[in-house]
Scaffold this active site. Structure first.
Site, PDB file in Angstrom:
ATOM      1  N   TRP A 140     -57.065 -13.045  62.845  1.00  0.00           N
ATOM      2  CA  TRP A 140     -58.056 -13.617  62.946  1.00  0.00           C
ATOM      3  C   TRP A 140     -57.841 -15.532  63.211  1.00  0.00           C
ATOM      4  O   TRP A 140     -57.126 -15.940  62.224  1.00  0.00           O
ATOM      5  CB  TRP A 140     -59.014 -13.383  61.611  1.00  0.00           C
ATOM      6  CG  TRP A 140     -60.637 -13.862  61.740  1.00  0.00           C
ATOM      7  CD1 TRP A 140     -61.357 -14.017  62.888  1.00  0.00           C
ATOM      8  CD2 TRP A 140     -61.064 -14.531  60.679  1.00  0.00           C
ATOM      9  NE1 TRP A 140     -62.574 -14.750  62.647  1.00  0.00           N
ATOM     10  CE2 TRP A 140     -62.398 -14.872  61.437  1.00  0.00           C
ATOM     11  CE3 TRP A 140     -60.924 -14.789  59.377  1.00  0.00           C
ATOM     12  CZ2 TRP A 140     -63.436 -15.542  60.545  1.00  0.00           C
ATOM     13  CZ3 TRP A 140     -61.774 -15.611  58.739  1.00  0.00           C
ATOM     14  CH2 TRP A 140     -63.197 -15.743  59.306  1.00  0.00           C
ATOM     15  N   ASP A 157     -57.969  -9.060  53.001  1.00  0.00           N
ATOM     16  CA  ASP A 157     -59.169  -9.660  53.612  1.00  0.00           C
ATOM     17  C   ASP A 157     -59.924  -8.118  53.962  1.00  0.00           C
ATOM     18  O   ASP A 157     -59.414  -7.424  54.676  1.00  0.00           O
ATOM     19  CB  ASP A 157     -58.925 -10.377  54.669  1.00  0.00           C
ATOM     20  CG  ASP A 157     -60.146 -10.854  55.473  1.00  0.00           C
ATOM     21  OD1 ASP A 157     -61.136 -10.679  54.873  1.00  0.00           O
ATOM     22  OD2 ASP A 157     -59.916 -11.731  56.457  1.00  0.00           O
ATOM     23  N   LYS A 161     -70.729  -8.008  58.135  1.00  0.00           N
ATOM     24  CA  LYS A 161     -70.954  -6.958  59.133  1.00  0.00           C
ATOM     25  C   LYS A 161     -71.533  -5.701  58.612  1.00  0.00           C
ATOM     26  O   LYS A 161     -72.443  -5.187  59.073  1.00  0.00           O
ATOM     27  CB  LYS A 161     -69.636  -6.617  59.601  1.00  0.00           C
ATOM     28  CG  LYS A 161     -68.632  -7.698  59.762  1.00  0.00           C
ATOM     29  CD  LYS A 161     -68.793  -8.542  60.969  1.00  0.00           C
ATOM     30  CE  LYS A 161     -67.693  -9.841  60.795  1.00  0.00           C
ATOM     31  NZ  LYS A 161     -67.889 -10.655  61.785  1.00  0.00           N
TER      32      LYS A 161
HETATM   33  C1  LMR Z   1     -65.271 -12.585  64.679  1.00  0.00           C
HETATM   34  O1  LMR Z   1     -64.152 -12.397  64.235  1.00  0.00           O
HETATM   35  O2  LMR Z   1     -65.762 -12.643  65.628  1.00  0.00           O
HETATM   36  C2  LMR Z   1     -66.061 -12.846  63.313  1.00  0.00           C
HETATM   37  O3  LMR Z   1     -65.679 -12.534  62.255  1.00  0.00           O
HETATM   38  C3  LMR Z   1     -66.935 -14.100  63.324  1.00  0.00           C
HETATM   39  C4  LMR Z   1     -65.955 -15.136  62.706  1.00  0.00           C
HETATM   40  O4  LMR Z   1     -66.488 -15.755  61.761  1.00  0.00           O
HETATM   41  O5  LMR Z   1     -65.212 -15.619  63.348  1.00  0.00           O
END
Ligand code: LMR
Length: 392
Positions: A128, A206, A241
């Site tokens: 992420w 996470d 979510k």
């Molecule tokens: C994403 O990865 O798109 C979501 O978790 C929103 C974010 O906060 O990045």
């Protein structure tokens, strides 16, 4: 001459920045595959869940004050969340902190660990986008491992773990890996747990997508397993979510320790970090969730809504995997089918992703990550055809 003359432009956010570009696009054919949000078949932003609406009605009637919560948050909310995330466990081993979504659980946790001698972090590549920013901001040294390769050939990950310096924090995603959608198997997690214990590596989980792979219980199996194995570890949990409470920013940080006698001092340290950042957490989202978690019938309504979202995303995943097979081949189709949750990735070049945006109004992150709920019935063929065109 200004004090900000030397300011370097840091660029837009890798996820929300692209979504902002999507919002500004006037084409009616535009498609939003950017942020991980649940969109319905009419591409409407996530509706407020029925369970939340009912809980909010109760809250509105019964709430008597907007007084501050304590620095670490609401104890009943935390107790119920601990049960949901970790199951029925020895609660005295867990320091519970309410946070502003999953992001502040991560940044608060990493802040605490940095203050206490931890210097290194292991991250999957890709991960992420915000994981990278959070650990970079706090000055961690980062070790990465190739995620797709590690899933295919687990020895690569085993070698990576074995090569890490002692006390490296391993940031691990419980289920629905963001951005790939692909997770380690239970057998692999067992090996990872063993190596972490042997090599003195520190797991930091996470948990942002509980309920979107198989079920609420099943999706955090790995966290419960690590806890049973006696790990000291952190868990960052997000409700954005699972309750579609994206803008209420509700989350929690769980610090799992061996010696319950130390829980008060850990809590005080973390309180100091929170106090200077945002003082204490907001209450509307957590109070609402508390009503749902404490009420059998609201809970059932929530589970049904969550299952509906999960099943629809799984249907989209299957449909999309079938449709892109002629373009990318069987291997990618199978890879996408083996994933769970909101995301999958396409092997597109930056230029192809740019063309999809500019020429066709199809917006995804620059990594080639696709947020599947955006692929509604009326646009999925258009997206696939656009991808075919840019692939040439
Ligand atoms: C994403 O990865 O798109 C979501 O978790 C929103 C974010 O906060 O990045």
């Amino acid at each position: 001459m200004s004090f900000i003359d030397d300011l370097i432009n840091p660029g837009i956010d890798a996820i929300f920045g692209i979504q902002d570009e999507y919002k500004k696009d006037n084409r009616s054919s535009k498609v939003n595959l950017t942020a991980g949000i649940y969109l319905d078949e009419d591409k409407r932003p996530p509706a407020v869940m029925e369970a939340i609406k009912l809980a909010e009605q109760k809250l509105n009637k019964e709430e008597t004050t907007k007084n501050y919560l304590s620095i670490v948050g609401d104890s009943n909310y935390l107790q119920m969340t601990e049960k949901l995330v970790l199951g029925d466990v020895d609660s005295s081993r867990i320091v519970k902190i309410q946070t502003i979504g999953g992001t502040s659980a991560l940044s608060t946790g990493f802040h605490f660990l940095k203050d206490n001698g931890y210097e290194n972090v292991s991250l999957s590549d890709p991960t992420w986008a915000n994981h990278k920013q959070i650990v970079a901001k706090q000055g961690y040294r980062v070790f990465t491992y190739p995620y797709f390769d590690s899933i295919k050939n687990f020895e690569i990950f085993v070698d990576h773990l074995n090569s890490l310096p002692k006390k490296t924090i391993c940031l691990l995603q419980a289920r629905c890996h963001n951005p790939t959608g692909i997770d380690f198997s239970k057998e692999q997690w067992k090996i990872i747990s063993k190596i972490c214990l042997e090599k003195n590596l520190f797991p930091f989980f996470d948990s942002a997508y509980q309920g979107f792979a198989d079920s609420l219980e099943e999706d955090n199996w790995v966290i419960r397993y690590f806890f049973e194995q006696g790990h000291e570890m952190f868990v960052a949990h997000s409700y954005s979510k699972s309750f579609a409470l994206y803008n209420e920013r509700v989350g929690a940080l769980f610090v799992c320790i061996k010696d319950p006698g130390l829980s008060e001092v850990v809590k005080r340290h973390i309180s100091k970090i929170i106090r200077v950042n945002y003082s204490n957490p907001p209450s509307h989202g957590s109070s609402t969730i508390k009503y749902v978690l404490n009420d059998g019938s609201l809970y059932q309504i929530w589970i049904d809504e969550l299952s509906k979202q999960r099943n629809r995303i799984n249907d989209i995943r299957k449909r999309f995997a079938d449709k892109i097979k002629p373009i990318f081949g069987k291997e990618l189709k199978d890879q996408i089918m083996s994933g769970r949750g909101f995301f999958c990735m396409l092997p597109l070049t930056k230029e192809q992703i740019h063309r999809l945006k500019v020429e066709f109004g199809v917006y995804m992150t620059n990594s080639g990550r696709i947020s599947l709920p955006g692929l509604t019935m009326d646009c999925i063929d258009y997206v696939v055809q656009s991808i075919e065109k840019v692939k040439g």
